[in-house]
Design an enzyme around this catalytic site. Structure first.
Site, PDB file in Angstrom:
ATOM      1  N   ASN A 468      -6.310  38.433 -58.862  1.00 33.42           N
ATOM      2  CA  ASN A 468      -7.996  38.285 -59.040  1.00 33.42           C
ATOM      3  C   ASN A 468      -8.160  36.695 -58.741  1.00 33.42           C
ATOM      4  OD1 ASN A 468      -7.342  37.958 -61.926  1.00 33.42           O
ATOM      5  ND2 ASN A 468      -8.807  36.932 -61.873  1.00 33.42           N
ATOM      6  N   CYS A 469      -9.371  35.891 -58.329  1.00 33.34           N
ATOM      7  CA  CYS A 469      -9.969  35.166 -58.775  1.00 33.34           C
ATOM      8  C   CYS A 469     -11.044  35.676 -59.387  1.00 33.34           C
ATOM      9  CB  CYS A 469     -10.663  34.326 -57.255  1.00 33.34           C
ATOM     10  SG  CYS A 469     -11.567  35.584 -56.214  1.00 33.34           S
ATOM     11  N   ALA A 470     -12.637  34.183 -59.028  1.00 33.39           N
ATOM     12  CA  ALA A 470     -13.041  34.331 -59.897  1.00 33.39           C
ATOM     13  C   ALA A 470     -14.108  35.800 -60.082  1.00 33.39           C
ATOM     14  CB  ALA A 470     -14.454  33.869 -59.888  1.00 33.39           C
TER      15      ALA A 470
END
Length: 546
Positions: A468-470
């Site tokens: 995942n990212c933000a």
């Protein structure tokens, strides 16, 4: 290849999430130590000043150890299994790498063209990592070394060794291999990096000399690459790396902020590289104009529901600089609108820079106020006012442009089409999934969303990798044809979904790390059950030798 690059970009964001809080701490500490604001309380011999200085020093922890943070942050996003052990091995191996660089540079520095007898900093090309004098490769070196070790981890952690070598399995085996891999890595770094450092210095000069156009191009690229997830590769080298300034714009901004506040010289002259950290203005000012246009063009009977969708998404963009929940509401319906957004974002930053606005403004309003506006009030009030006036003017430009284009081309964004706009309350969600509260089931809404998300991705057997990212769950799937429709994911609570072959991005929001954890738990349980079933079948299978 694109999927791998996207995962790397997402993993790079992990340490970035730590910066907003410490930025606020340092910014406020500097303000509260400034004689302009507190008068005689700013006496360095007084207890008031000393307490604030202690707090400020704690805030510098992250900025003074950015390379180390990026090194240990990557395996959190990139390791396929045993994330905690991967982080431990990366930390040990990255330190080992720097000890090797230190030793080789001390013995053979003349061969590599590096003088390790010089003091760190300046033009020496040297720095200190965890007390080790080493070559200053910045976050680039940390990312490369961390990626290499994580790659070794992913391919060897689960390797089964003979029983008499069992003590060396798992993390120990990865650490052993990484130890020997760090020797050529250190040698190559010493051989190659001094030339790269010269190139970076030349690039700094070019970017600064490119002036307003360079600011426009940088900001445009940072926005336009959002859908691909590759925008991290644009801003990270500038903001946290040494492309524009020796220690990164963020670190060097705070290091010099106290002197900036006490100088009457124009900020553009004091910190010209700050033009490459104005991309947050499109989040604070531009997103408001976009949201207003979407509300104004919605059907009258849908406006309350549209407002309920837009207000939290817009506040998230404005306050903390996370824009995907808003941008992805129109990105895939009308991609050309997103291109207009990127053009306006670049133009706004260029205009601000042309009128002398610089700073560390890649995030949201909280970062603007605490790390820029409040500290600069006094000697640089005019720059703050100029920025706000230009920003408000672009809010109006955004609103007029988006409203005209949405109506002109009848863009079917939320609230304009014929489909019913249904907003599900928490009670609706709980009722749908049979969650009755403390006295009933213990399943949380996040666990339910994780299960539904995995179903939409084709089930646990279709999952190859999760990260995942933000705001996005990044997934590599085995069979893209099994991935459900965009509508399916939006009904589970997602904002949208992006598919590109086997690479799938489910846009969730700021709670995506928690969703990923729940998804990984489900995948781990499923794979554990399958393994147990295989072992059971093997035990009961008839022996052909009988």
């Amino acid at each position: 290849m694109l999927s791998a690059i996207q995962r790397l970009g997402g993993a790079m964001f992990t340490p970035v999430l730590l910066f907003p809080f410490v930025g606020i701490v340092i910014g406020l500490s500097i303000v509260l130590k400034n004689p302009v604001f507190v008068g005689d309380l700013a006496d360095q011999e007084g207890l008031y000043y000393q307490i604030l200085k202690v707090i400020e020093e704690g805030g510098w922890t992250i900025f003074r150890n950015m390379a180390l943070l990026f090194a240990i942050g990557l395996p959190i996003g990139l390791a396929k299994t045993a994330h905690a052990r991967a982080v431990m091995v990366v930390l040990v191996s990255y330190l080992t790498f720097n000890y090797f660089v230190n030793a080789m540079g001390g013995f053979w520095g003349e061969f590599f063209g590096v003088d390790f007898s010089q003091a760190i900093g300046g033009t020496s090309g040297l720095t200190e990592v965890a007390g080790i004098k080493t070559l200053d490769t910045g976050i680039f070196g940390a990312i490369i070394i961390s990626s290499l070790i994580t790659w070794i981890h992913n391919r060897t952690f689960e390797k089964t060794l003979p029983a008499y070598l069992g003590i060396f399995q798992g993390a120990s085996f990865v650490a052993m291999l990484s130890f020997f891999a760090m020797i050529p890595a250190a040698w190559l770094t010493l051989y190659i990096w001094p030339s790269i450092q010269q190139g970076i210095l030349s690039l700094q000069t070019f970017m600064l000399e490119s002036g307003s156009f360079g600011v426009w191009l940088y900001t445009f690229l940072e926005r336009i690459l959002i859908p691909t997830g590759l925008h991290h590769f644009i801003y990270t080298p500038f903001v946290f790396g040494n492309i524009a300034t020796p220690n990164g714009i963020t670190a060097d901004w705070f290091m010099n902020l106290e002197s900036f506040t006490q100088s009457s010289t124009a900020m553009k002259d004091l910190f010209p590289a700050g033009g490459f950290a104005l991309h947050g203005n499109s989040k604070v000012f531009g997103c408001v104009g976009i949201a207003m246009a979407m509300y104004a063009t919605a059907k009258t009977e849908n406006r309350k529901k549209v407002a309920a969708l837009l207000i939290p998404a817009t506040l998230t963009a404005m306050l903390v600089g996370i824009t995907e929940p808003l941008e992805f509401t129109f990105l895939f319906i009308a991609p050309w609108l997103f291109a207009i957004h990127a053009l306006l974002a670049g133009t706004m930053a260029m205009m601000m820079y042309s009128f002398g606005v610089v700073g560390n403004m890649g995030g949201g309003l909280i970062e603007f106020v605490t790390g820029n506006w409040i500290p600069l009030l006094g000697n640089h009030t005019s720059m703050v006012v100029t920025q706000i006036l230009i920003g408000l003017a672009f809010t109006l430009i955004y609103f007029v442009s988006f409203k005209f284009l949405i109506e002109k081309f009848d863009v079917q964004i939320a609230g304009r089409g014929d489909a019913d706009l249904k907003l599900h309350t928490k009670d609706d969600f709980n009722k749908k999934h049979g969650i009755t509260g403390k006295g009933g089931h213990t399943v949380s809404p996040m666990q339910v969303q994780a299960a539904e998300t995995l179903d939409g991705l084709g089930g646990t057997e279709n999952i190859i990798e999760l990260s995942n990212c933000a705001t996005r769950l990044r997934v590599t799937v085995a069979d893209p044809s099994k991935v459900a429709s965009r509508e399916f994911f939006m009904n589970t609570g997602a904002v949208n979904v992006v598919t590109n072959g086997q690479a799938v991005q489910v846009i969730i929001g700021l709670n995506v790390p928690q969703l990923r954890e729940e998804c990984e738990k489900i995948v781990a349980v499923h794979r554990g059950e399958k393994q147990a079933k295989r072992e059971e079948d093997a035990e009961v299978a008839p022996n052909p030798a009988i």
